[in-house]
Design a protein around this motif. Structure first.
Motif, PDB file in Angstrom:
ATOM      1  N   ILE A   1      -1.380   0.133  -5.098  1.00  0.00           N
ATOM      2  CA  ILE A   1      -0.308   0.024  -4.110  1.00  0.00           C
ATOM      3  C   ILE A   1      -0.818  -0.659  -2.844  1.00  0.00           C
ATOM      4  CG2 ILE A   1       1.162   1.366  -2.544  1.00  0.00           C
ATOM      5  CD1 ILE A   1       1.549   3.365  -4.836  1.00  0.00           C
ATOM      6  N   ARG A   2      -2.024  -0.304  -2.435  1.00  0.00           N
ATOM      7  CA  ARG A   2      -2.595  -0.936  -1.244  1.00  0.00           C
ATOM      8  C   ARG A   2      -2.812  -2.421  -1.473  1.00  0.00           C
ATOM      9  NH1 ARG A   2      -7.956   1.082   2.155  1.00  0.00           N
ATOM     10  NH2 ARG A   2      -7.901  -0.562   3.711  1.00  0.00           N
ATOM     11  N   PHE A   3      -3.244  -2.794  -2.667  1.00  0.00           N
ATOM     12  CA  PHE A   3      -3.426  -4.205  -3.000  1.00  0.00           C
ATOM     13  C   PHE A   3      -2.101  -4.955  -2.878  1.00  0.00           C
ATOM     14  CE2 PHE A   3      -3.264  -7.677  -6.070  1.00  0.00           C
ATOM     15  CZ  PHE A   3      -4.408  -8.408  -5.753  1.00  0.00           C
ATOM     16  N   PHE A   4      -1.052  -4.365  -3.424  1.00  0.00           N
ATOM     17  CA  PHE A   4       0.269  -4.997  -3.341  1.00  0.00           C
ATOM     18  C   PHE A   4       0.702  -5.187  -1.887  1.00  0.00           C
ATOM     19  CE2 PHE A   4       1.515  -3.078  -7.719  1.00  0.00           C
ATOM     20  CZ  PHE A   4       0.966  -4.165  -8.368  1.00  0.00           C
ATOM     21  N   LEU A   5       0.683  -4.109  -1.121  1.00  0.00           N
ATOM     22  CA  LEU A   5       1.219  -4.147   0.242  1.00  0.00           C
ATOM     23  C   LEU A   5       0.370  -5.001   1.179  1.00  0.00           C
ATOM     24  CD1 LEU A   5       2.324  -0.417   0.699  1.00  0.00           C
ATOM     25  CD2 LEU A   5       3.754  -2.393   0.152  1.00  0.00           C
ATOM     26  N   SER A   6      -0.937  -5.041   0.945  1.00  0.00           N
ATOM     27  CA  SER A   6      -1.801  -5.825   1.829  1.00  0.00           C
ATOM     28  C   SER A   6      -1.615  -7.321   1.647  1.00  0.00           C
ATOM     29  CB  SER A   6      -3.272  -5.462   1.602  1.00  0.00           C
ATOM     30  OG  SER A   6      -3.705  -5.853   0.312  1.00  0.00           O
ATOM     31  N   HIS A   7      -0.968  -7.717   0.549  1.00  0.00           N
ATOM     32  CA  HIS A   7      -0.732  -9.133   0.296  1.00  0.00           C
ATOM     33  C   HIS A   7       0.716  -9.547   0.561  1.00  0.00           C
ATOM     34  CE1 HIS A   7      -4.580  -8.662  -1.824  1.00  0.00           C
ATOM     35  NE2 HIS A   7      -4.725  -9.956  -1.635  1.00  0.00           N
TER      36      HIS A   7
ATOM     37  N   ILE B   1       8.211  -5.972  -8.116  1.00  0.00           N
ATOM     38  CA  ILE B   1       8.430  -4.801  -7.261  1.00  0.00           C
ATOM     39  C   ILE B   1       9.829  -4.955  -6.662  1.00  0.00           C
ATOM     40  CG2 ILE B   1       7.582  -3.478  -5.284  1.00  0.00           C
ATOM     41  CD1 ILE B   1       4.859  -4.866  -5.715  1.00  0.00           C
ATOM     42  N   PRO B   2      10.814  -4.217  -7.157  1.00  0.00           N
ATOM     43  CA  PRO B   2      12.201  -4.380  -6.676  1.00  0.00           C
ATOM     44  C   PRO B   2      12.348  -4.108  -5.184  1.00  0.00           C
ATOM     45  CG  PRO B   2      12.164  -3.174  -8.750  1.00  0.00           C
ATOM     46  CD  PRO B   2      10.754  -3.254  -8.264  1.00  0.00           C
ATOM     47  N   ASP B   3      11.629  -3.103  -4.677  1.00  0.00           N
ATOM     48  CA  ASP B   3      11.697  -2.754  -3.259  1.00  0.00           C
ATOM     49  C   ASP B   3      10.351  -2.191  -2.810  1.00  0.00           C
ATOM     50  OD1 ASP B   3      12.306  -2.048  -0.693  1.00  0.00           O
ATOM     51  OD2 ASP B   3      13.835  -0.571  -1.203  1.00  0.00           O
ATOM     52  N   ALA B   4       9.580  -3.019  -2.097  1.00  0.00           N
ATOM     53  CA  ALA B   4       8.238  -2.620  -1.683  1.00  0.00           C
ATOM     54  C   ALA B   4       8.250  -1.408  -0.758  1.00  0.00           C
ATOM     55  CB  ALA B   4       7.536  -3.798  -0.986  1.00  0.00           C
ATOM     56  N   GLN B   5       9.351  -1.188  -0.074  1.00  0.00           N
ATOM     57  CA  GLN B   5       9.466  -0.051   0.835  1.00  0.00           C
ATOM     58  C   GLN B   5       9.230   1.280   0.110  1.00  0.00           C
ATOM     59  OE1 GLN B   5      10.170  -0.338   4.227  1.00  0.00           O
ATOM     60  NE2 GLN B   5       9.980   1.877   4.477  1.00  0.00           N
ATOM     61  N   LYS B   6       9.609   1.331  -1.167  1.00  0.00           N
ATOM     62  CA  LYS B   6       9.475   2.566  -1.944  1.00  0.00           C
ATOM     63  C   LYS B   6       8.028   2.865  -2.308  1.00  0.00           C
ATOM     64  CE  LYS B   6      14.135   2.382  -3.923  1.00  0.00           C
ATOM     65  NZ  LYS B   6      14.930   2.332  -5.172  1.00  0.00           N
ATOM     66  N   LEU B   7       7.129   1.888  -2.112  1.00  0.00           N
ATOM     67  CA  LEU B   7       5.716   2.102  -2.397  1.00  0.00           C
ATOM     68  C   LEU B   7       5.004   2.821  -1.261  1.00  0.00           C
ATOM     69  CD1 LEU B   7       4.682  -1.324  -3.981  1.00  0.00           C
ATOM     70  CD2 LEU B   7       5.137   0.815  -5.187  1.00  0.00           C
ATOM     71  N   LEU B   8       5.627   2.828  -0.088  1.00  0.00           N
ATOM     72  CA  LEU B   8       4.984   3.414   1.092  1.00  0.00           C
ATOM     73  C   LEU B   8       4.919   4.933   0.974  1.00  0.00           C
ATOM     74  CD1 LEU B   8       6.667   1.247   3.879  1.00  0.00           C
ATOM     75  CD2 LEU B   8       4.324   1.072   3.031  1.00  0.00           C
TER      76      LEU B   8
END
Length: 220
Positions: free
Chosen positions: A157-163, A213-220
Motif C-alpha cells: 500500500i505504501r508503494f502504491f501511495l508513494s507513487h 485501484i478504483p479509489d486510492a483513498q480507501k487504501l489509507l
C-alpha cells in the motif's frame, strides 16, 4: 453559465486576485485555449516546460514511467488542475509525466515569459505559486519519514501511495509480479498472495500485468 475565465479564477494560482487585477492580466496575456479529443496526448514526458498549462474542463490521464521502465503509473485527474507547476523552474525543466485526454479536455496555457515579466509582479500570484510548489515539496519530504510497516500488505500500500500525485481517485499500476517483488524485496509468491487478499477486500482489481485501484483513498 460558468465561463472559462470563471474556471481560471477557481485555480489556486489566481485565488485572491481582485477582479481589477485579473482583468488587467487578461488584457495583456495571450491565452492559448485548446480542445483535446479523448486519447489525444496533451504533453509528452520529457518535453521542455515553457508554459503553465491548466486543465479547465474534462478528465486527463497522468502517465508516469519509472526510470528503468520497470513499471508505469496512470492516474485520472479532473479539471480544474494545473499541470506540473514545479517543472517551470529548477535544474530539470522538463515534464516528468505524460498527460493524455481521458475524455474531451479543455486546456489553456500561459507562457513562462509572461509569468516572469507580468504575473510575478502580483504578490498574490507569487504567494500562490510558492505555496503550491512548497506544499508539494513538503508532502513528498514527509513521505520519506513515514514509519516503516512490518507487514507486506502495508509495504504494498505504501508503494502504491508513494507513487501517486494525489491519494485519491483511480490509479493503475502496470507492472509484472516479478518486478514488483524485486521492488519490495520479497518473493513473487508472497506478493501474489497479498495482492489477492487486497482484491478480496475490494481495494484493488488484478489484471494481466496490471493492478487497478478504483479509489486510492480507501487504501489509507
Amino acid at each position: 453559465m460558468e465561463t472559462m475565465f470563471d474556471t481560471l479564477l477557481q485555480l489556486p494560482l489566481f485565488q485572491g486576485l481582485c477582479h481589477e487585477d485579473f482583468t488587467s492580466i487578461l488584457d495583456k496575456v495571450k491565452l492559448h485555449f485548446i480542445k483535446h479529443k479523448a486519447g489525444e496526448t496533451i504533453i509528452e514526458s520529457g518535453t521542455l516546460c515553457t508554459q503553465l498549462c491548466f486543465l479547465l474542463k474534462g478528465e486527463i490521464s497522468i502517465v508516469t514511467n519509472s526510470k528503468e521502465n520497470i513499471y508505469t503509473v496512470i492516474e485520472q485527474m479532473e479539471g480544474p488542475y494545473l499541470l506540473e507547476p514545479q517543472s517551470l523552474f529548477g535544474m530539470n525543466t522538463h515534464y516528468t509525466s505524460s498527460y493524455v485526454a481521458h475524455t474531451e479536455a479543455h486546456t489553456v496555457s500561459i507562457s513562462k515569459a509572461f509569468v516572469l515579466s507580468d504575473l510575478f509582479k502580483y504578490e498574490i500570484f507569487r504567494l500562490n505559486y510558492m505555496n503550491i510548489v512548497s506544499n508539494r515539496a513538503q508532502n513528498l519530504y514527509s513521505r520519506l519519514w513515514n514509519e516503516p510497516t512490518p507487514d507486506l500488505k502495508g509495504k504494498i500500500i505504501r508503494f502504491f501511495l508513494s507513487h501517486c500525485e494525489k491519494p485519491q481517485g483511480e490509479k493503475t499500476f502496470k507492472v509484472k509480479m516479478d518486478d514488483l517483488a524485486r521492488c519490495l524485496d520479497d518473493t513473487r509468491l508472497n506478493i501474489s498472495k497479498t495482492l489477492n487478499e487486497l482484491q478480496d477486500s475490494g481495494l484493488i482489481e488484478l489484471h494481466r500485468k496490471e493492478i487497478l485501484i478504483p479509489d486510492a483513498q480507501k487504501l489509507l
